[in-house]
Write an enzyme that holds these catalytic residues in place. Structure first.
Site, short mmCIF file in Angstrom:
data_model
loop_
_atom_site.label_atom_id
_atom_site.label_comp_id
_atom_site.label_asym_id
_atom_site.label_seq_id
_atom_site.Cartn_x
_atom_site.Cartn_y
_atom_site.Cartn_z
N ILE A 234 17.76 10.68 -68.67
CA ILE A 234 17.07 11.84 -68.11
C ILE A 234 16.78 12.89 -69.20
CG2 ILE A 234 17.30 13.78 -66.50
CD1 ILE A 234 16.93 11.33 -64.88
N HIS B 112 22.37 42.85 -65.72
CA HIS B 112 20.98 42.74 -65.26
C HIS B 112 20.06 43.02 -66.44
CE1 HIS B 112 17.42 43.25 -62.77
NE2 HIS B 112 17.17 44.37 -63.43
N THR C 115 37.94 6.78 -81.79
CA THR C 115 36.83 6.00 -82.32
C THR C 115 35.58 6.02 -81.44
OG1 THR C 115 37.96 4.08 -81.37
CG2 THR C 115 38.21 4.43 -83.73
N GLY D 19 32.00 13.61 -86.61
CA GLY D 19 31.90 12.82 -85.40
C GLY D 19 30.50 12.73 -84.82
N GLY E 233 17.54 3.04 -67.75
CA GLY E 233 18.74 3.80 -67.39
C GLY E 233 18.40 5.27 -67.18
N SER F 146 32.60 5.84 -78.54
CA SER F 146 32.04 4.83 -77.63
C SER F 146 30.76 4.27 -78.23
CB SER F 146 31.73 5.47 -76.27
OG SER F 146 30.82 6.54 -76.43
N LYS G 86 20.11 18.37 -78.61
CA LYS G 86 19.79 19.70 -78.04
C LYS G 86 18.87 20.49 -78.98
CE LYS G 86 22.12 18.10 -74.99
NZ LYS G 86 22.67 16.73 -75.06
C1 LIG Z 1 22.72 11.13 -77.15
C2 LIG Z 1 23.99 11.75 -76.69
C3 LIG Z 1 24.02 13.07 -76.31
C4 LIG Z 1 25.20 13.65 -75.89
N1 LIG Z 1 25.19 14.96 -75.51
C5 LIG Z 1 26.33 15.56 -75.14
C6 LIG Z 1 26.36 16.94 -74.81
O1 LIG Z 1 25.33 17.62 -74.85
N2 LIG Z 1 27.54 17.50 -74.50
C7 LIG Z 1 28.71 16.77 -74.46
O2 LIG Z 1 29.76 17.35 -74.20
N3 LIG Z 1 28.71 15.45 -74.74
C8 LIG Z 1 27.55 14.83 -75.08
N4 LIG Z 1 27.56 13.51 -75.41
C9 LIG Z 1 28.85 12.79 -75.38
C10 LIG Z 1 29.65 13.13 -76.64
O3 LIG Z 1 28.85 12.93 -77.79
C11 LIG Z 1 30.89 12.25 -76.74
O4 LIG Z 1 31.63 12.32 -75.54
C12 LIG Z 1 31.77 12.72 -77.89
O5 LIG Z 1 31.06 12.78 -79.10
C13 LIG Z 1 32.94 11.75 -78.04
O6 LIG Z 1 33.73 12.18 -79.10
P1 LIG Z 1 34.99 11.34 -79.54
O7 LIG Z 1 36.05 12.32 -79.87
O8 LIG Z 1 35.30 10.30 -78.55
O9 LIG Z 1 34.55 10.59 -80.88
P2 LIG Z 1 33.19 10.46 -81.69
O10 LIG Z 1 32.61 11.80 -81.95
O11 LIG Z 1 32.37 9.43 -81.04
O12 LIG Z 1 33.72 9.96 -83.09
C14 LIG Z 1 34.21 8.67 -83.30
C15 LIG Z 1 34.23 8.46 -84.81
O13 LIG Z 1 35.00 7.32 -85.11
C16 LIG Z 1 34.41 6.63 -86.20
N5 LIG Z 1 34.97 5.28 -86.13
C17 LIG Z 1 34.79 4.35 -85.16
N6 LIG Z 1 35.53 3.25 -85.40
C18 LIG Z 1 36.20 3.48 -86.57
C19 LIG Z 1 37.14 2.72 -87.33
N7 LIG Z 1 37.56 1.52 -86.94
N8 LIG Z 1 37.60 3.26 -88.47
C20 LIG Z 1 37.20 4.48 -88.89
N9 LIG Z 1 36.33 5.24 -88.20
C21 LIG Z 1 35.84 4.76 -87.04
C22 LIG Z 1 32.92 6.76 -85.93
O14 LIG Z 1 32.15 6.59 -87.09
C23 LIG Z 1 32.84 8.20 -85.40
O15 LIG Z 1 32.60 9.15 -86.40
C24 LIG Z 1 26.39 12.89 -75.84
C25 LIG Z 1 26.39 11.55 -76.23
C26 LIG Z 1 25.20 10.98 -76.65
C27 LIG Z 1 25.20 9.54 -77.07
N1 LIG Z 2 24.62 16.65 -71.66
C1 LIG Z 2 25.67 15.87 -71.77
O1 LIG Z 2 26.80 16.29 -71.58
C2 LIG Z 2 25.48 14.42 -72.16
C3 LIG Z 2 24.27 13.98 -72.65
C4 LIG Z 2 24.14 12.64 -72.98
C5 LIG Z 2 25.22 11.78 -72.80
N2 LIG Z 2 26.37 12.24 -72.30
C6 LIG Z 2 27.52 11.34 -72.07
O2 LIG Z 2 27.21 10.04 -72.54
C7 LIG Z 2 27.44 9.12 -71.49
C8 LIG Z 2 26.52 7.93 -71.61
O3 LIG Z 2 25.21 8.29 -71.18
P1 LIG Z 2 24.26 7.23 -70.50
O4 LIG Z 2 23.05 7.95 -70.01
O5 LIG Z 2 24.11 6.07 -71.41
O6 LIG Z 2 25.14 6.69 -69.29
P2 LIG Z 2 25.22 7.14 -67.76
O7 LIG Z 2 26.40 6.46 -67.21
O8 LIG Z 2 25.12 8.61 -67.62
O9 LIG Z 2 23.90 6.53 -67.09
C9 LIG Z 2 23.61 5.17 -67.06
C10 LIG Z 2 22.48 4.92 -66.07
O10 LIG Z 2 22.03 3.59 -66.22
C11 LIG Z 2 21.81 3.05 -64.93
N3 LIG Z 2 21.95 1.60 -65.04
C12 LIG Z 2 23.09 0.89 -65.31
N4 LIG Z 2 22.81 -0.42 -65.41
C13 LIG Z 2 21.48 -0.55 -65.23
C14 LIG Z 2 20.57 -1.66 -65.26
N5 LIG Z 2 21.00 -2.90 -65.50
N6 LIG Z 2 19.26 -1.43 -65.07
C15 LIG Z 2 18.81 -0.16 -64.84
N7 LIG Z 2 19.61 0.92 -64.80
C16 LIG Z 2 20.92 0.73 -64.99
C17 LIG Z 2 22.86 3.70 -64.05
O11 LIG Z 2 22.46 3.67 -62.70
C18 LIG Z 2 22.89 5.12 -64.62
O12 LIG Z 2 21.93 5.94 -63.97
C19 LIG Z 2 27.26 9.92 -70.20
O13 LIG Z 2 27.95 9.36 -69.13
C20 LIG Z 2 27.78 11.27 -70.59
O14 LIG Z 2 29.16 11.34 -70.33
C21 LIG Z 2 26.54 13.56 -71.98
#
Ligand SMILES: Cc1cc2nc3c(=O)[nH]c(=O)nc-3n(C[C@H](O)[C@H](O)[C@H](O)COP(=O)(O)OP(=O)(O)OC[C@H]3O[C@@H](n4cnc5c(N)ncnc54)[C@H](O)[C@@H]3O)c2cc1C
Ligand SMILES: NC(=O)c1ccc[n+]([C@@H]2O[C@H](COP(=O)([O-])OP(=O)(O)OC[C@H]3O[C@@H](n4cnc5c(N)ncnc54)[C@H](O)[C@@H]3O)[C@@H](O)[C@H]2O)c1
Length: 452
Positions: A176, A438, A133, A40, A170, A135, A51
């Protein structure tokens, strides 16, 4: 091919359900469209690789622009994700009752799928279908907003050369975290966000600590920016935006689009199964994550819930409880779900801010201290980063914790303890008077909670 269970997408929730049901003797099809995504998004392109890159950036004493160091960090990240991908693959492939199918699935009926890979197609039927699947990134609805070239998502940027000047559109989680990370690799970073300030839901004193640490790394935050158009020029990318009623342009080597992510239902042909979606495009589920079609469940980002790996994991607990347990778990019984933005130092939160608590009718006591003022918290000083703040919101009437915001070294660990206290009705006084290791960061709770 007929199975007891078909899982579409190898996300956290889906793979956990697949493994558990396969070990219970069910025949399980795990359908994943990309061999690079076994395990995934989290382990391959999201949580873990970002990270790993953040950690490498943090341990580097010099913060000057150094593409070689970045490339070494990328290599280290890739060896880590490759190992995790292999391990994840084995965890399912080694189970006799699991069949891994490489291909893209779409519905042809309520319990039937067509899985396509190139010219090949396979029909799969199953009584139980789990959709996981994930996002996909939202793009701004402005001219020139097409990915490719110098315009990146969080995934492609991690595989691009280190940009000298990175523009991030964003200022949410991804914006961030990437700003903090790339600034520490020596990139000049500009973040454009539409809100009056990023982290606009957080109390000002807490958000200010995060902004200060970003400013320490040289990040430029532009709030209240309305993006008008994006364009790729010969040797750079340009973002035009409206700020204070004036049109501005910022140019850089790369642009990261981080405006949120939408549930990935593209190409699933949910209509063929009669699976309903919400107004925001998520798969419509009830509190037990059942879709509008009996036997079909949706877990993880695709169901429109909070987008975190640990929520996808909790989704799997709820679905497994329907399929193999008492059927009592629901999304409604989730209390005090914490989150962390992995800045340096990290910002972690759980529950309500002061404003939210007051708006909900609570009379609150506020325990708040800057980390540098906490005498009994030597750990941040030991590791050389005494920045940050600890703020805990307590209900005056019951002494229960309503929320906490922690900006400090190790806050991603300490927040779990506060969340556990909230879930189990541990009072602020009990948390204050507990014995802690501690030197640790947790022991700050002794002193901070003693201030109210
Ligand atoms: C840059 C970034 C950093 C993040 N950091 C964190 C973090 O530090 N901590 C945290 O908790 N969350 C973090 N998130 C959010 C986290 O990654 C997602 O919430 C999580 O991975 C979602 O998992 P999921 O179970 O929805 O599916 P996913 O892990 O998204 O898996 C979906 C899978 O479905 C497959 N797929 C899609 N469509 C089809 C299809 N039609 N047929 C077959 N396969 C398909 C894809 O290839 C994929 O492998 C981060 C997200 C991003 C983008
Ligand atoms: N450490 C973690 O757990 C972690 C790390 C990365 C991502 N994620 C997950 O992935 C999701 C997606 O992350 P993300 O950063 O894409 O979404 P987000 O929803 O966290 O942030 C989107 C930002 O874009 C801004 N924005 C929206 N439309 C805009 C526009 N037209 N112009 C300028 N700014 C605009 C919003 O104000 C918001 O601050 C997060 O919501 C989070 O759940 C989690």
């Amino acid at each position: 091919m007929e199975f007891d269970v078909a899982v579409i997408g190898w996300g956290k929730g889906g793979k956990t359900i697949a493994g558990a049901l396969a070990r219970a003797g069910k025949s399980v099809a795990m359908i994943e469209r990309s061999t690079d995504m076994y395990g995934g998004a989290c382990i391959n392109v999201a949580c873990i690789p970002t990270k790993a890159l953040i950690h490498s950036a943090e341990i580097r004493p010099e913060k000057s622009f150094d593409p070689d160091y970045f490339d070494q960090s990328v290599e280290r990240r890739d060896s880590l994700t490759e190992a995790m991908r292999g391990k994840n693959y084995s965890m399912l492939a080694d189970l006799e009752t699991v069949t891994i199918i490489n291909g893209t699935a779409r519905f042809t009926g309520p319990h039937s799928l067509l899985v396509e890979a190139g010219d090949e197609a396979l029909e799969v039927t199953a009584e139980t279908i789990i959709i996981d699947t994930g996002s996909i990134p939202r793009l701004p609805e402005v001219a020139g907003a097409e990915l490719g070239g110098r315009f990146h998502t969080s995934v492609t940027l991690q595989h691009a050369p280190l940009p000298e000047h990175l523009i991030i559109v964003g200022g949410g989680y991804i914006g961030i975290e990437f700003a903090s990370m790339f600034a520490q690799y020596g990139s000049e970073v500009t973040v454009l966000d539409k809100n009056p300030r990023p982290l606009h839901r957080e109390d000002w004193d807490v958000a200010a600590e995060v902004f200060d640490s970003l400013a320490d790394s040289g990040v430029r935050l532009v709030s209240g920016a309305t993006v008008l158009r994006l364009c790729q020029e010969t040797d750079c990318a340009a973002v035009q935006y409206l700020w204070n009623d004036q049109e501005q342009t910022v140019r850089g080597d790369a642009v990261l689009i981080a405006l949120g992510r939408r549930p990935n239902t593209d190409g699933l042909d949910l209509a063929a199964a009669g699976i309903e979606t919400t107004e925001t495009g998520a798969i419509k589920v009830d509190e037990r994550l059942a879709t509008s079609v009996p036997g079909v469940y949706a877990v993880g980002d695709v169901n429109g819930g909070p987008q975190f790996t640990y929520i996808s994991l909790d989704d799997s607990r709820i679905v497994l409880d329907q399929l193999t347990g008492s059927g009592t778990r629901t999304t409604a019984d989730r209390v005090a779900v914490p989150s962390t933005i992995f800045t340096t130092p990290p910002f972690s939160k759980v529950g309500m801010t002061v404003e939210e608590a007051r708006a909900a009718g609570h009379t609150v006591k506020i325990a708040v201290k800057k980390v540098s003022d906490i005498a009994a918290m030597p750990r941040p000083k030991i590791v050389g980063d005494p920045r940050g703040i600890i703020k805990i919101v307590v209900d005056e009437a019951t002494d229960l914790i309503l929320g906490a915001a922690l900006v400090h070294v190790d806050s991603q660990e300490v927040i779990n303890l506060v969340a556990l206290a909230m879930r189990h009705g541990v009072t602020a006084s009990e948390l204050r008077d507990t014995i802690y290791i501690h030197p640790s960061s947790t022991e700050a709770l002794n002193e901070v909670l003693a201030s109210i």
